[in-house]
Design a protein around this motif. Structure first.
Motif, mmCIF file in Angstrom:
data_model
loop_
_atom_site.group_PDB
_atom_site.id
_atom_site.type_symbol
_atom_site.label_atom_id
_atom_site.label_comp_id
_atom_site.label_asym_id
_atom_site.label_seq_id
_atom_site.Cartn_x
_atom_site.Cartn_y
_atom_site.Cartn_z
ATOM 1 N N GLY A 78 -5.421 4.790 2.611
ATOM 2 C CA GLY A 78 -5.177 4.979 4.033
ATOM 3 C C GLY A 78 -3.716 4.765 4.385
ATOM 4 N N PRO A 79 -3.312 5.168 5.581
ATOM 5 C CA PRO A 79 -1.906 5.022 5.997
ATOM 6 C C PRO A 79 -1.455 3.565 5.934
ATOM 7 N N ALA A 80 -0.252 3.355 5.414
ATOM 8 C CA ALA A 80 0.282 1.999 5.274
ATOM 9 C C ALA A 80 0.891 1.519 6.580
ATOM 10 N N ARG A 81 0.757 0.217 6.843
ATOM 11 C CA ARG A 81 1.468 -0.398 7.955
ATOM 12 C C ARG A 81 2.931 -0.562 7.558
ATOM 13 N N PRO A 82 3.850 -0.550 8.521
ATOM 14 C CA PRO A 82 5.270 -0.732 8.169
ATOM 15 C C PRO A 82 5.508 -1.992 7.349
ATOM 16 N N LEU A 83 4.874 -3.104 7.763
ATOM 17 C CA LEU A 83 4.881 -4.341 6.989
ATOM 18 C C LEU A 83 3.486 -4.952 7.089
ATOM 19 N N ASP A 84 2.980 -5.398 5.959
ATOM 20 C CA ASP A 84 1.658 -6.020 5.912
ATOM 21 C C ASP A 84 1.808 -7.428 5.343
ATOM 22 N N LYS A 85 0.713 -8.137 5.224
ATOM 23 C CA LYS A 85 0.734 -9.472 4.659
ATOM 24 C C LYS A 85 1.256 -9.436 3.232
ATOM 25 N N GLN A 86 2.192 -10.330 2.899
ATOM 26 C CA GLN A 86 2.755 -10.383 1.557
ATOM 27 C C GLN A 86 1.681 -10.861 0.573
ATOM 28 N N ARG A 87 1.487 -10.069 -0.507
ATOM 29 C CA ARG A 87 0.349 -10.340 -1.388
ATOM 30 C C ARG A 87 0.744 -10.612 -2.839
ATOM 31 N N PHE A 88 1.781 -9.949 -3.366
ATOM 32 C CA PHE A 88 2.145 -10.061 -4.777
ATOM 33 C C PHE A 88 3.658 -9.981 -4.927
ATOM 34 N N ASP A 89 4.152 -10.470 -6.078
ATOM 35 C CA ASP A 89 5.598 -10.530 -6.317
ATOM 36 C C ASP A 89 6.189 -9.201 -6.782
ATOM 37 N N ALA A 90 5.390 -8.407 -7.457
ATOM 38 C CA ALA A 90 5.883 -7.150 -8.030
ATOM 39 C C ALA A 90 4.686 -6.252 -8.291
ATOM 40 N N ALA A 91 4.967 -4.998 -8.638
ATOM 41 C CA ALA A 91 3.881 -4.062 -8.911
ATOM 42 C C ALA A 91 4.342 -2.979 -9.867
ATOM 43 N N ILE A 92 3.401 -2.499 -10.672
ATOM 44 C CA ILE A 92 3.582 -1.297 -11.480
ATOM 45 C C ILE A 92 2.545 -0.297 -10.987
ATOM 46 N N ASP A 93 3.010 0.793 -10.397
ATOM 47 C CA ASP A 93 2.121 1.753 -9.745
ATOM 48 C C ASP A 93 2.145 3.105 -10.441
ATOM 49 N N SER A 94 0.990 3.550 -10.902
ATOM 50 C CA SER A 94 0.870 4.872 -11.521
ATOM 51 C C SER A 94 0.071 5.824 -10.644
ATOM 52 N N VAL A 95 -0.148 5.449 -9.378
ATOM 53 C CA VAL A 95 -0.977 6.256 -8.474
ATOM 54 C C VAL A 95 -0.131 7.047 -7.490
ATOM 55 N N GLY A 96 0.823 6.393 -6.840
ATOM 56 C CA GLY A 96 1.669 7.084 -5.873
ATOM 57 C C GLY A 96 0.956 7.299 -4.551
ATOM 58 N N GLY A 97 1.473 8.232 -3.749
ATOM 59 C CA GLY A 97 0.847 8.588 -2.485
ATOM 60 C C GLY A 97 0.707 7.402 -1.546
ATOM 61 N N GLU A 98 -0.423 7.358 -0.827
ATOM 62 C CA GLU A 98 -0.660 6.284 0.130
ATOM 63 C C GLU A 98 -0.702 4.918 -0.544
ATOM 64 N N THR A 99 -1.164 4.890 -1.794
ATOM 65 C CA THR A 99 -1.224 3.622 -2.522
ATOM 66 C C THR A 99 0.158 2.992 -2.625
ATOM 67 N N LEU A 100 1.156 3.782 -2.988
ATOM 68 C CA LEU A 100 2.508 3.253 -3.131
ATOM 69 C C LEU A 100 3.045 2.758 -1.792
ATOM 70 N N GLY A 101 2.758 3.471 -0.709
ATOM 71 C CA GLY A 101 3.191 3.019 0.604
ATOM 72 C C GLY A 101 2.593 1.670 0.967
ATOM 73 N N ASN A 102 1.313 1.475 0.666
ATOM 74 C CA ASN A 102 0.653 0.201 0.946
ATOM 75 C C ASN A 102 1.199 -0.916 0.065
ATOM 76 N N ILE A 103 1.531 -0.591 -1.177
ATOM 77 C CA ILE A 103 2.112 -1.598 -2.074
ATOM 78 C C ILE A 103 3.438 -2.102 -1.523
ATOM 79 N N LEU A 104 4.292 -1.184 -1.110
ATOM 80 C CA LEU A 104 5.605 -1.574 -0.596
ATOM 81 C C LEU A 104 5.470 -2.502 0.607
ATOM 82 N N SER A 105 4.513 -2.251 1.462
ATOM 83 C CA SER A 105 4.365 -3.064 2.672
ATOM 84 C C SER A 105 3.796 -4.446 2.386
ATOM 85 N N ARG A 106 3.243 -4.655 1.167
ATOM 86 C CA ARG A 106 2.601 -5.930 0.842
ATOM 87 C C ARG A 106 3.339 -6.714 -0.255
ATOM 88 N N THR A 107 4.462 -6.201 -0.710
ATOM 89 C CA THR A 107 5.219 -6.891 -1.748
ATOM 90 C C THR A 107 6.017 -8.037 -1.143
#
Length: 331
Positions: free
Chosen positions: A208-237
């Motif tokens: 789903g669409p990512a929020r500009p900033l979301d609750k911080q959840r993890f220190d780093a990420a390795i993403d092989s999915v892209g798309g909306e997933t990557l947007g959500n990851i960035l907002s929670r890093t």
């Protein structure tokens, strides 16, 4: 070798793709002006890019007939390259193999010697292909986190966790002492737990669409999915975290804002394993040999014959395969 051998040939007639195992003449193999190496292929592997090519789901191959397979491992049958001699065990990944240059779904393949890497001492050819392109990509991704001072003991999210890149990323991170959080759509967590995953996040949490900033959840990420997933990851890093992008199974577009970058200092790094220089590949292969346990490789591998590749390509695109699907071509 005989002048004729078998290969999986992909052809296109009346805009319809057809793949079958058939006889191929050695003269049909591409040949460069200098430094050619003919390899007796012992193993190849089915990757997402191969699945796209075989099903026509992506614009991977433009010229037909064509032999797909973006990686292979085998023994040198003959060589015009000074660095390789008959009997050397080698692996080939990237450089347009299986896209613009005939690939590894074949009993023999011919490539420039500058594209080859000798297997690390003590590594079997089956283990090398089990690692293959996903293992190499995962190693480059982990090295990017190390370069950005993401330390063992920190929490790293891995998406596409049941796939090749995801699985190897988990295994490497666990071996190095990171805490691994996996994102997956699979319902059975046993496979991921065996690789070293500590916590599991449902794939739907990053859809789903990512929020500009979301609750911080993890220190780093390795993403092989892209798309909306990557947007959500960035907002929670978390603050000063690093996100490594190395795939687009979920889409090639990125919808985000500058907020993660300018308010939390998040870094986004892209990983390419196709055109990496051989020197970096050699180092990465040595580290893979050191860091990925035999039990992990045995746990991940699924072996199929050459004629089953098209059926498995369709299953891969449906998300039904986990780990690594390898093709045995010579005993």
């Amino acid at each position: 070798m005989n002048n004729t051998f078998q290969a999986l040939v992909l052809d296109k007639q009346d805009d319809r793709l057809h793949a079958e195992v058939t006889d191929v003449q050695r003269e049909a193999l591409p040949k460069e002006e200098a430094g050619n190496v003919l390899v007796e292929v012992h193993y190849s592997a089915l990757n997402y890019k191969d699945a796209l090519a075989l099903t026509g789901s992506g614009s991977i191959i433009n010229d037909y007939p064509f032999i797909p397979g973006c990686e292979f491992v085998g023994k040198v049958a003959s060589s015009d390259h000074l660095d390789f001699k008959e009997g050397d065990e080698v692996i080939a990944t990237g450089f347009g193999i299986g896209e613009r240059h005939f690939g590894g779904f074949s009993h023999y393949a011919q490539v420039p010697g500058n594209w080859l890497v000798k297997l690390p001492k003590g590594m079997s050819m089956r283990d090398a292909i089990t690692l293959g392109t996903p293992g190499l990509t995962a190693m480059f991704a982990v090295e990017a986190l190390e370069h950005e001072q993401i330390h063992p003991g920190q929490e790293v999210l891995v998406t596409g966790a049941s796939g090749g890149v995801g699985s190897f990323s988990i295994a490497i991170l666990h071996k190095l002492g990171y805490h691994v959080l996996a994102s997956t759509g699979k319902t059975d967590p046993a496979y991921l737990r065996a690789l070293g995953v500590e916590n599991i996040m449902a794939r739907s949490e990053l859809e789903g669409p990512a929020r500009p900033l979301d609750k911080q959840r993890f220190d780093a990420a390795i993403d092989s999915v892209g798309g909306e997933t990557l947007g959500n990851i960035l907002s929670r890093t978390r603050y000063e975290g690093t996100v490594v992008a190395c795939g687009l199974a979920g889409g090639h577009e990125l919808h985000t804002t500058v907020y993660p970058f300018i308010l939390r200092g998040v870094r986004l790094i892209g990983i390419d394993s196709v055109m990496q220089p051989v020197s970096r590949r050699v180092t990465a292969w040595e580290r893979l040999h050191e860091l990925v346990d035999q039990t992990v490789l045995n746990h991940m591998v699924h072996e199929i014959p050459l004629h089953d590749v098209p059926r498995n390509a369709e299953a891969m695109l449906r998300g039904e395969l986990s780990g690594r699907t390898v093709i045995r071509l010579h005993s």
